[in-house]
Each structure stands twice: as C-alpha cells, then as structure tokens.
Design an enzyme around this catalytic site. Structure first.
Site, PDB file in Angstrom:
ATOM      1  N   PHE A  15      21.013 -45.743  17.544  1.00  0.00           N
ATOM      2  CA  PHE A  15      21.980 -45.466  18.601  1.00  0.00           C
ATOM      3  C   PHE A  15      21.567 -44.267  19.467  1.00  0.00           C
ATOM      4  O   PHE A  15      21.667 -44.316  20.687  1.00  0.00           O
ATOM      5  CB  PHE A  15      23.365 -45.204  17.992  1.00  0.00           C
ATOM      6  CG  PHE A  15      24.027 -46.455  17.512  1.00  0.00           C
ATOM      7  CD1 PHE A  15      24.598 -47.342  18.405  1.00  0.00           C
ATOM      8  CD2 PHE A  15      24.066 -46.762  16.161  1.00  0.00           C
ATOM      9  CE1 PHE A  15      25.207 -48.512  17.967  1.00  0.00           C
ATOM     10  CE2 PHE A  15      24.676 -47.922  15.711  1.00  0.00           C
ATOM     11  CZ  PHE A  15      25.247 -48.805  16.621  1.00  0.00           C
ATOM     12  N   GLY A  16      21.094 -43.191  18.826  1.00  0.00           N
ATOM     13  CA  GLY A  16      20.750 -41.985  19.579  1.00  0.00           C
ATOM     14  C   GLY A  16      19.487 -42.168  20.404  1.00  0.00           C
ATOM     15  O   GLY A  16      19.462 -41.872  21.604  1.00  0.00           O
ATOM     16  N   GLU A 176      35.446 -51.709   3.817  1.00  0.00           N
ATOM     17  CA  GLU A 176      35.172 -52.917   4.613  1.00  0.00           C
ATOM     18  C   GLU A 176      34.479 -53.981   3.760  1.00  0.00           C
ATOM     19  O   GLU A 176      34.817 -55.166   3.816  1.00  0.00           O
ATOM     20  CB  GLU A 176      34.335 -52.556   5.850  1.00  0.00           C
ATOM     21  CG  GLU A 176      35.121 -51.704   6.826  1.00  0.00           C
ATOM     22  CD  GLU A 176      34.435 -51.415   8.154  1.00  0.00           C
ATOM     23  OE1 GLU A 176      35.136 -51.134   9.129  1.00  0.00           O
ATOM     24  OE2 GLU A 176      33.195 -51.447   8.223  1.00  0.00           O
ATOM     25  N   ASP A 305      22.694 -38.799  13.494  1.00  0.00           N
ATOM     26  CA  ASP A 305      23.010 -38.519  12.086  1.00  0.00           C
ATOM     27  C   ASP A 305      22.143 -37.429  11.465  1.00  0.00           C
ATOM     28  O   ASP A 305      22.525 -36.847  10.448  1.00  0.00           O
ATOM     29  CB  ASP A 305      22.796 -39.787  11.247  1.00  0.00           C
ATOM     30  CG  ASP A 305      23.955 -40.749  11.365  1.00  0.00           C
ATOM     31  OD1 ASP A 305      24.906 -40.444  12.110  1.00  0.00           O
ATOM     32  OD2 ASP A 305      23.900 -41.808  10.716  1.00  0.00           O
ATOM     33  N   ALA A 320      28.343 -43.544  15.266  1.00  0.00           N
ATOM     34  CA  ALA A 320      27.536 -44.055  16.371  1.00  0.00           C
ATOM     35  C   ALA A 320      27.844 -43.363  17.698  1.00  0.00           C
ATOM     36  O   ALA A 320      26.939 -43.068  18.483  1.00  0.00           O
ATOM     37  CB  ALA A 320      27.770 -45.562  16.487  1.00  0.00           C
TER      38      ALA A 320
HETATM   39  C1  FAD Z   1      26.831 -49.655   6.672  1.00  0.00           C
HETATM   40  C2  FAD Z   1      27.142 -48.705   7.794  1.00  0.00           C
HETATM   41  C3  FAD Z   1      28.321 -48.873   8.515  1.00  0.00           C
HETATM   42  C4  FAD Z   1      28.626 -48.017   9.558  1.00  0.00           C
HETATM   43  N1  FAD Z   1      29.777 -48.204  10.276  1.00  0.00           N
HETATM   44  C5  FAD Z   1      30.045 -47.428  11.334  1.00  0.00           C
HETATM   45  C6  FAD Z   1      31.195 -47.652  12.150  1.00  0.00           C
HETATM   46  O1  FAD Z   1      31.975 -48.569  11.883  1.00  0.00           O
HETATM   47  N2  FAD Z   1      31.396 -46.837  13.228  1.00  0.00           N
HETATM   48  C7  FAD Z   1      30.529 -45.828  13.544  1.00  0.00           C
HETATM   49  O2  FAD Z   1      30.732 -45.131  14.536  1.00  0.00           O
HETATM   50  N3  FAD Z   1      29.447 -45.572  12.781  1.00  0.00           N
HETATM   51  C8  FAD Z   1      29.183 -46.343  11.700  1.00  0.00           C
HETATM   52  N4  FAD Z   1      28.070 -46.097  10.932  1.00  0.00           N
HETATM   53  C9  FAD Z   1      27.240 -44.930  11.241  1.00  0.00           C
HETATM   54  C10 FAD Z   1      26.350 -45.192  12.434  1.00  0.00           C
HETATM   55  O3  FAD Z   1      25.652 -46.411  12.271  1.00  0.00           O
HETATM   56  C11 FAD Z   1      25.386 -44.023  12.568  1.00  0.00           C
HETATM   57  O4  FAD Z   1      26.143 -42.861  12.793  1.00  0.00           O
HETATM   58  C12 FAD Z   1      24.397 -44.220  13.716  1.00  0.00           C
HETATM   59  O5  FAD Z   1      23.583 -45.335  13.460  1.00  0.00           O
HETATM   60  C13 FAD Z   1      23.540 -42.976  13.886  1.00  0.00           C
HETATM   61  O6  FAD Z   1      22.626 -43.208  14.919  1.00  0.00           O
HETATM   62  P1  FAD Z   1      21.191 -42.513  14.841  1.00  0.00           P
HETATM   63  O7  FAD Z   1      20.527 -42.843  16.139  1.00  0.00           O
HETATM   64  O8  FAD Z   1      21.307 -41.106  14.448  1.00  0.00           O
HETATM   65  O9  FAD Z   1      20.454 -43.244  13.635  1.00  0.00           O
HETATM   66  P2  FAD Z   1      20.182 -44.809  13.386  1.00  0.00           P
HETATM   67  O10 FAD Z   1      21.037 -45.654  14.247  1.00  0.00           O
HETATM   68  O11 FAD Z   1      20.264 -44.978  11.914  1.00  0.00           O
HETATM   69  O12 FAD Z   1      18.693 -44.977  13.861  1.00  0.00           O
HETATM   70  C14 FAD Z   1      17.628 -44.344  13.233  1.00  0.00           C
HETATM   71  C15 FAD Z   1      16.361 -45.084  13.621  1.00  0.00           C
HETATM   72  O13 FAD Z   1      15.247 -44.292  13.240  1.00  0.00           O
HETATM   73  C16 FAD Z   1      14.277 -45.103  12.645  1.00  0.00           C
HETATM   74  N5  FAD Z   1      13.489 -44.249  11.763  1.00  0.00           N
HETATM   75  C17 FAD Z   1      13.934 -43.544  10.703  1.00  0.00           C
HETATM   76  N6  FAD Z   1      12.933 -42.845  10.149  1.00  0.00           N
HETATM   77  C18 FAD Z   1      11.833 -43.102  10.895  1.00  0.00           C
HETATM   78  C19 FAD Z   1      10.471 -42.674  10.824  1.00  0.00           C
HETATM   79  N7  FAD Z   1      10.055 -41.826   9.876  1.00  0.00           N
HETATM   80  N8  FAD Z   1       9.591 -43.157  11.732  1.00  0.00           N
HETATM   81  C20 FAD Z   1      10.000 -44.036  12.706  1.00  0.00           C
HETATM   82  N9  FAD Z   1      11.267 -44.463  12.798  1.00  0.00           N
HETATM   83  C21 FAD Z   1      12.172 -43.999  11.919  1.00  0.00           C
HETATM   84  C22 FAD Z   1      15.061 -46.177  11.920  1.00  0.00           C
HETATM   85  O14 FAD Z   1      14.293 -47.339  11.687  1.00  0.00           O
HETATM   86  C23 FAD Z   1      16.211 -46.411  12.895  1.00  0.00           C
HETATM   87  O15 FAD Z   1      15.922 -47.440  13.810  1.00  0.00           O
HETATM   88  C24 FAD Z   1      27.740 -46.958   9.888  1.00  0.00           C
HETATM   89  C25 FAD Z   1      26.558 -46.784   9.153  1.00  0.00           C
HETATM   90  C26 FAD Z   1      26.265 -47.659   8.121  1.00  0.00           C
HETATM   91  C27 FAD Z   1      24.986 -47.479   7.341  1.00  0.00           C
END
Ligand code: FAD
Length: 422
Positions: A15-16, A176, A305, A320
């Site tokens: 998402f970020g 859920e 996150d 998200a």
């Molecule tokens: C089961 C579940 C249910 C959820 N339900 C909700 C909800 O209902 N509402 C809500 O707001 N939030 C929900 N969340 C939380 C939400 O999904 C996260 O807050 C959000 O995805 C965070 O975004 P991000 O960009 O920080 O990380 P992410 O979306 O997790 O993206 C991280 C990305 O980094 C990549 N990555 C990681 N390490 C590496 C590396 N070393 N090298 C290259 N790539 C890498 C991963 O493959 C991934 O694509 C839920 C989470 C989970 C697990």
C-alpha cells in the site's frame, strides 16, 4: 547535455510503496520499485481467500501491470537484503544473482510487516499465520483437508480434533477468519457430506485480552462478540496460549485437541531498522521524523507498517490508510524537492475510521463519533473495500463473486491445491 534525473528507489509494492510510485508518475525522476513478489496484494481480503470466498487472483495484481502507464518507473522482482547508506545503494537478490547493487538519490522503504510468534517460532510449524497469498492458500488447504479427512474416517471419535478449528488472536484478522469459517460451514458445506455433520465443527477464538477487537469502542467489541456467539464461535478471552504442538493447543492448563490451529496474533516489522542501523521503537519499527525521513538522512524515508510515528501522543496504527497516506506524502515531498519547491507541512494522518466484518452481512464501523454495527455497516465495508482494490477488473470480479456467494452460498475457490516447491 540533459540534466541527470534523480533516482528514487522504492522497496515494497504494497500500500505505501505503490502510493508513492503513483504520485511520482509525473515527477522528473526515475523510479525503481523493487519487490520480492510480482504482485500488489490487498491484505484486508486475505481471510476471504483462506476461507474460499475469493480466489487468489481476485485480491492481487501484478505490480508492473498496475504501473504500466508510469513510463518513468522500472519494476524489479528481487529481495532487498540491506542498505549501504554511505554508498547510497540497496543490495538486492534477484532470481539468478545475489548482492546486486542499485543506486539511489532518494530511498523509500515500504517493506511492511511479518508474523511474530512472540519468541515462540516453533509454533509456526503447527499454527500458520496469514500474511501473503501462499499463507492464505495453505490455510484454505488445511481447512478443506480437515473436512475431507474426517469424511474419509471410519472412526467417528477421531472427528473431534479434525473438526476443531482454533484461532489464536482476536484482533480483526482472528475475528474475521473465525466468523468466515463458521459461515463457510453453515452456508456452503452443510449438505455436502454424508458421514460427518459439518455443523458439529467447533471454532475456538482465543485471546489474552478481555475483549475482542480491542482497537474498537467497547460497545462495538460487544456487538462482535454477540454476533460470533450467534455464529457458534467459542470465544475464550483473558486466556493465554501456553503451548502449541501437532495435537492442538494448551490454554490456561486445558488442552484443546485440534488439527487446525491458525495464528492471528502478533506482527513484527521488516528488518528495515537493522538495514539502516537507526532508532526503532520497542517492536522494531523505524522511528521516523514528521516528514517521514530517518534521523540524519533526509534522503531516506520509511512508510507504512515498518515506520513508527506518534501523532497526538499515540503511535499511528499499522493499517492500509496510514501506509497509503504516508506513501503519497513522501512521493509529493520528493517531487517538490526535485522541482525546487518548498517542503510540505509535516505529515498528519487523517483517520477515516475502522471497520471489521463479523460473518455474512454484518460489520462494525467506527469513524469519529459514528458507531454502527449490522448490515448497513457491512454495506459500507463492502463499498470501501471494493474502492481500494488496485484495479477496476478486480472490483467487478469481487463484486460479482460477493453477490453470487451472498445469495447462493457458493464460493470462488474451494480447491485443495498443493503447489510444488521450486
Ligand atoms: C490478514 C491481514 C488483514 C488486514 N486487514 C486490514 C484491514 O481490514 N484494514 C486495514 O486498514 N489494514 C489491514 N491490514 C493491514 C494492512 O494490510 C497493512 O497496514 C498495509 O498492508 C501496510 O502497507 P505497507 O505498504 O506498509 O506494507 P505491505 O502492504 O505489507 O507491503 C510490503 C511490501 O514489501 C514487500 N517486501 C517486504 N520485504 C521485502 C524485501 N526485503 N525486499 C523486497 N520487497 C519486500 C512485500 O512483498 C510487500 O509487497 C491487514 C493485514 C493483514 C496481514
């Protein structure tokens, strides 16, 4: 000679990272987005893949497909293993090479979180968590296989542990999932088996906390509790898990025999803090400044996150919306910097509210002073989740599937598929 464009490396297409890449589409920079998987995943609907409502392809899209119109962006499939801050490079393991160095002028780390077993990594073998598509398919296999083994079993006394599903952690994912398993059994499986009665399955949700969904107001927690009881989910609160093994779980001295235990409790951030060798909070998230940059490194940003930031004295939650708003903010900040404009105001999260689904046609919603539970909240939940899916083709496909499942009980993908390990 044309001026050399600044290179923005984004690690993570969640998402970020994706939000940042989208904002930078028209900026005079070169963007390199690196992710260890080829797809952007809509994690909030993972539990629906684990419980067979949706197929994996309905909640994920190839990152390069989403960014096909961003001509300044190169998408690289690779796992980042570290950051050389002095050389301004990230180290990447690709499919066929290790330690490839990618140079940056600006770095955005958006690497999310993973499961935490609170120091008990041995539980992972018996109690898988739900974080990516492979986890969701593995849990789907486990749930469906339990019913198949029970149906094939001549000795009915063995059904009990086969048809006992234990979920550890009563946050949004646990609630859920537990409710969705109940609906799967009651609306889809109930008439398909001859030797076993799927309705005799036991679903147990355990948490140390005194109430489920602790991030919601107490009356909404209670509404979710009442709803789970109606669905037949046994909720054990104020009780910790002593141990987990191949035969089930020990909870406050009592053994619950189960062949399907699912971990929905803790999360831990990615190792970004170790890569940067910088200040982290007690959970390991990188402490960022109010422009989301890292102390002493105005060219490095951490979002989502894996970042830790307080607002009005409270840490921002790992959701998200925070990740998307932070990704967009950093994208705009970099664009302003490279075009010589003034810095934007410090980042401020705008909380649009919180939602969780508790079974078919029932959700709870909390947004400012608004609190709601029931079917209307579920409609709001459905509309918001459809809106935030990455592509319009997914929105149409998921909407059609939900309507179909709602009225017929039939599911998007109730297949047991064991993938080969490459
Ligand atoms: C089961 C579940 C249910 C959820 N339900 C909700 C909800 O209902 N509402 C809500 O707001 N939030 C929900 N969340 C939380 C939400 O999904 C996260 O807050 C959000 O995805 C965070 O975004 P991000 O960009 O920080 O990380 P992410 O979306 O997790 O993206 C991280 C990305 O980094 C990549 N990555 C990681 N390490 C590496 C590396 N070393 N090298 C290259 N790539 C890498 C991963 O493959 C991934 O694509 C839920 C989470 C989970 C697990």
């Amino acid at each position: 000679m044309p001026e050399k464009k600044a290179v923005v490396v984004i690690v993570g297409g969640g998402f970020g990272g994706l939000a940042a890449a989208r904002v930078l589409k028209h900026a005079p920079v070169k963007v390199v987005l690196i992710d260890k998987v080829n797809h952007h995943l809509f994690q909030p609907l993972l539990y629906q893949v684990a419980t067979s409502v949706l197929a994996p392809g309905q909640i994920a899209s190839p990152i390069r497909g989403i960014l096909q119109d961003s001509s300044n962006t190169t998408v690289v499939l690779g796992t980042v293993t570290g950051v050389d801050i002095a050389a301004k490079q990230v180290m990447v393991n690709n499919q066929d090479r290790t330690d490839v160095r990618v140079s940056y002028d600006y770095l955005i780390l958006a690497t999310g979180q993973t499961h935490s077993y609170f120091g008990h990594n041995e539980y992972e073998k018996y109690a898988p968590g739900l974080k990516n598509l492979a986890d969701a398919v593995a849990i789907r296999n486990k749930i469906l296989t339990a019913f198949e083994i029970a149906e094939a079993e001549e000795d009915p006394s063995r059904y009990k542990d086969l048809l006992t599903f234990v979920l550890v952690g009563a946050g949004p994912t646990g609630v859920e999932m537990a409710s969705a398993i109940a609906v799967l059994i009651q609306s889809t499986m109930k008439s398909e088996f001859r030797r076993i009665d799927p309705n005799s399955a036991r679903i147990v949700l355990i948490d140390m906390a005194p109430r489920p969904l602790g991030s919601f107001a107490p009356d909404l927690s209670q509404a979710s509790l009442d709803r789970m009881k109606k669905l037949g989910v046994e909720v054990m609160l104020g009780k910790g898990v002593d141990s987990i093994d191949g035969e089930g779980v020990m909870v406050a001295g009592e053994r619950i025999a189960s062949k399907t235990v699912i971990w929905t409790a803790g999360v831990a951030p990615s190792p970004a803090g170790q890569w940067l060798n910088t200040d982290t909070d007690r959970t390991g998230r990188v402490k960022v400044r109010h422009d989301l940059s890292v102390q002493d490194h105005p060219e490095i940003f951490v979002v989502g996150d894996t970042a830790s930031l307080e607002q009005d004295g409270r840490p921002l939650p790992g959701v998200a919306q925070v990740a998307m708003q932070q990704g967009r903010y950093v994208g705009k900040l970099i664009e302003r910097r490279v075009t010589g404009k003034s810095a934007p105001r410090p980042f401020r999260y705008f909380d649009k509210g919180n939602l969780a689904v508790v079974g078919k046609g029932f959700a709870i919603l909390q947004s400012g002073k608004i609190r709601m539970s029931g079917f209307l909240a579920w409609l709001v939940w459905a509309a918001i989740h459809l809106q935030f899916l990455a592509q319009s083709s997914l929105r149409v496909s998921v909407l059609v599937q939900w309507v179909w499942t709602y009225f017929t009980g039939q599911r998007g993908s109730r297949l047991i598929v064991k993938h080969h390990v490459d």
